[in-house]
Structure formats: C-alpha cells, structure tokens
Scaffold this motif. Structure first.
Motif, PDB file in Angstrom:
ATOM      1  N   PRO A 146       0.829  -1.203   0.000  1.00 39.36           N
ATOM      2  CA  PRO A 146       0.000   0.000   0.000  1.00 39.36           C
ATOM      3  C   PRO A 146       0.865   1.255   0.000  1.00 39.36           C
ATOM      4  CG  PRO A 146       0.131  -0.942   2.214  1.00 39.36           C
ATOM      5  CD  PRO A 146       0.840  -1.894   1.294  1.00 39.36           C
ATOM      6  N   THR A 185      -2.169  -1.330   9.285  1.00 41.81           N
ATOM      7  CA  THR A 185      -0.793  -0.860   9.508  1.00 41.81           C
ATOM      8  C   THR A 185      -0.667  -0.389  10.950  1.00 41.81           C
ATOM      9  OG1 THR A 185      -0.628  -0.239   7.193  1.00 41.81           O
ATOM     10  CG2 THR A 185       0.971   0.763   8.694  1.00 41.81           C
ATOM     11  N   ASP A 236       8.729  -6.698   3.565  1.00 45.36           N
ATOM     12  CA  ASP A 236       8.970  -5.611   2.604  1.00 45.36           C
ATOM     13  C   ASP A 236      10.061  -4.697   3.115  1.00 45.36           C
ATOM     14  OD1 ASP A 236       8.004  -3.461   4.214  1.00 45.36           O
ATOM     15  OD2 ASP A 236       6.094  -3.342   3.174  1.00 45.36           O
ATOM     16  N   GLY A 280      12.933  -2.041   0.915  1.00 43.14           N
ATOM     17  CA  GLY A 280      14.251  -2.033   0.274  1.00 43.14           C
ATOM     18  C   GLY A 280      14.400  -2.944  -0.931  1.00 43.14           C
TER      19      GLY A 280
END
Ligand code: FMN
Length: 395
Positions: free
Chosen positions: A82, A160, A314, A316
C-alpha cells in the motif's frame, strides 16, 4: 513494435525517470526516509551482506516462480504494497498500478490515503485486491472504512500498526511539500519547473472535475488534497492495543494481516489474536529511523510464527536477487513499495508493468544461476549469511 522497456533496464532507471518528471518535493516524499535515513540506507545495504551460494548442473531449463498465497496461486512471489500516493504521481495512478498488478497476476493493495474510491478499483480493474487501513483516533471511522472494503469485496485487510504518530521527515519541511498540499512560492516554482507533471497530472485533475479527494475517507471527513487537515478524528491513534486487533478480527471475516511488525513477540501476539498474516516491515524506512532491516528480522519472525501464519516481508526490495534472498530465507511473499511506484511515476500503467517485468526477469535469471527451478527449491543453504542472520537462522 512499441518499445515497452521505456529505456529502463532496472528499477534504478525507473527511479531516474520518475525523478526527472516529478516536482522535487513530491519525488522526495516518495523516495526518502525519515530523520538521518539510517533505516532507509540499511534496508538496501543489508542485501549486499547476504551472498548467494549457487548450485550448478541442476537442469534449470524449466523454471517458474509461482507461489500459493492465502490459498490462491499467483504468478510471482510478490504483491503490491500500500502506498498513499500513486494518484498524485500520475493521473489516476491507483488504477494504473492496480491494472499493472492484475496483468502480472499478483495482488494489489489499495491504501486508505488514496485518491481513487475503492469501489472503482473493483469495478474498473478487479483482480486480487487487498485494502490497507490506518486506525484513527476515532475508531468508528476506521470501522466504517473496513466495512466499506468488506462490502466492496476486498479479499484481505491489512492494518498498519507501525505509525502511532506521524514520522519526522525534515526534508518535507524544507521542501515545503506536505499533504494536505499547500501553495508556497517554493513549491509553485517546483511545479512550474516540471511541466509534464503539472500538465498531465495537476491540470488534468483540475480540468476533469477539480482537485481530487481522499475518496476512501468517510463522508464527514473527506477532503481535497489541498485542504485543511482533516481534524482530530482522522489523527493516527496512539492508544491502539491488541484489543483493537481482536475487535477488527471479529469485524473482518476474510484474510486479516497486520503490517509493520519487527519483533517476534508481536508476531506471536498477532497469531494469538487470530490474525492470518504479518508483514515484517519498517515502512521502507519512512517512520522510524535506526530500525532493524526487515530482512534481518525475518528468520526470527519465521521461527516464532512461520508455521502458524503467513509471513510477508517488505522494505528495500529493488532487485530480483533481493526477492530470491527473502524467499530463500523462508518468506512466504514480498511486498513491493517504491519499485513499482517509481514505474507509475515515470510512465503510468506501462511504468508499473515495466517495473514488474524487470523484477520477474531478474528473479528468473537469478533462479537459473543458483540452480533452482521453482520457489519451493529455494532454501537457506543457498545463502551465505552475515553473522547476525547466521545466529538468527540457527537459533
Ligand atoms: C510514498 C509512499 C507512501 C506510502 N504509504 C503507505 C500507506 O499509506 N500505508 C502503509 O501501510 N504503508 C505505506 N507505505 C509503505 C509501503 O507500504 C511499504 O511498506 C514500503 O514502501 C516498503 O519499502 P520499499 O518502498 O523500499 O519497497 C508507503 C511507502 C511510500 C514509499
């Protein structure tokens, strides 16, 4: 024949194209981290410390990179993370990115703070759709958004949890770029010196009906991108705890994930609350500086909950080899943030498609070079790990 490469042969090339096209303030908002950007840099340099130990003479003439995630087969081991801003990078950028994801056969996650109504993504694109939710000070607003995503048919909800307060991005204060947007002499000059973005994005929105709204906010707080802050109700909630997650578990009947977990103790709590998946993430280095790189945290997270729930990582990821390393460590999938956002900012849907094609080709090539025919054949014995990971992996 049309050139679908856009002259970009890796994700760094797409980043360069995006940098030229976007006003500087907007590019920095997408590209940079927070405070001293230690997390941001470390998210990349960690991949240089993990080395590959190829196997040879293994007949890799037939290769495929599909995985099964939450019971669905998909063509690549990635999903789109997202991000709140594709619609500011490109006219209707959320639709562009969702289309690129669908074409690549992977899930697309729509963030709460986007400019395209979640129902439009379902109606005009379809495919595998996940929705990301922030929990706001007024919990009823977050519940309203989750109900709406449920009714719209979203397959998964991602909450989140790594942002109990706003992060410290000093460059945004310096370059004058904030959301909601404000007009200052500096950012007006910035926009005027990037006419392609000004004409194709900003003016196009103005011509087609005015500045866009945060379409996924409840009606009472919905505002245009250039409006006053949405008030206390939509402030991030710094009083959240695990009871909030248990509440959301009751409300959301389909796949539920929490995003922004770096500590195995929290992953275990999430599993105890009935959450289906954790996303091991430091938000691409955007919220807390000096955080452990998610790939460094991954082995202990997998040891803690890998058999009880789905573990996605997730932050990088810019090369296919980065994705191969995460999958070899045991990740169930990888979320892609900036890599596809650079593509959309550079060229809309073809740019998003190009970013995914680059990653797909790179994954395929690395798999051949290390002697693997499928994602299932990747394992930790193919990696030379730096000391902390060696300890973590064997703990
Ligand atoms: C411009 C931008 C906006 C983002 N907005 C959100 C968001 O609204 N919600 C969220 O959970 N994560 C958001 N993220 C974080 C991504 O979901 C993801 O964790 C991060 O981009 C991964 O790191 P990477 O960009 O290095 O791949 C955002 C990231 C970027 C770059």
């Amino acid at each position: 024949m049309t050139d679908t490469t856009l002259g970009a042969y890796n994700i760094a090339d797409l980043r360069d194209l995006a940098r030229k096209r976007l006003p500087r303030g907007l590019f920095e908002f997408m590209d940079r981290g927070c405070e001293d950007e230690v997390s941001l840099r470390n998210n990349r340099s960690v991949f240089e410390r993990i080395k590959l130990k190829p196997r040879v003479l293994n007949d890799v003439s037939k290769r495929e990179q599909s995985i099964t995630l939450f019971g669905h087969q998909q063509d690549m081991p990635v999903a789109i993370a997202p991000t709140g801003t594709p619609g500011i990078m490109w006219y209707e950028g959320e639709l562009a990115l969702a289309r690129a994801a669908k074409q690549a056969g992977i899930p697309f996650t729509l963030a709460t703070t986007t400019l395209t109504a979640m129902e439009r993504i379902v109606d005009e694109v379809g495919g595998r759709l996940w929705f990301q939710l922030y929990m706001y000070a007024d919990r009823a607003l977050s519940r309203w958004i989750a109900e709406r995503a449920k009714n719209a048919g979203y397959e998964a909800l991602i909450i989140t949890v790594d942002s109990p307060t706003f992060s410290n991005r000093e460059y945004n204060l310096r370059n004058g770029f904030t959301i909601p947007m404000t007009y200052t002499p500096r950012n007006i000059a910035d926009v005027l010196s990037h006419p392609r973005w000004m004409i194709n994005v900003w003016l196009r929105y103005l011509v087609e009906g005015g500045l866009p709204l945060f379409e996924n906010y409840p009606p009472e707080v919905k505002a245009r991108v250039k409006a006053a802050p949405m008030g206390r109700a939509m402030k991030l909630n710094d009083a959240l705890d695990w009871d909030d997650i248990r509440e959301m578990r009751k409300l959301w009947p389909r796949t539920l994930m929490i995003k922004g977990v770096l500590n195995p103790a929290d992953a275990a709590m999430a599993a105890d609350c009935g959450v289906d998946g954790v996303i091991v993430s430091n938000h691409g280095g955007r919220v807390i500086d000096g955080a452990i790189a998610p790939i460094d945290a991954l082995p202990l997270m997998l040891d803690a909950v890998g058999k009880r729930m789905t573990v996605i990582v997730d932050s990088g990821f810019r090369r296919g080899s980065d994705i191969v390393k995460a999958m070899a460590l045991g990740a169930h999938a990888v979320l892609i943030g900036r890599a596809t956002l650079y593509g959309v900012a550079a060229a809309g849907e073809p740019g998003g498609t190009r970013a995914l094609a680059i990653l797909r080709e790179e994954i395929d090539r690395v798999m051949a070079l290390i002697g693997c025919r499928s994602i299932a054949e990747l394992n930790r014995a193919l990696l030379a790990l730096p000391a902390p990971l060696t300890i973590a992996a064997s703990a």
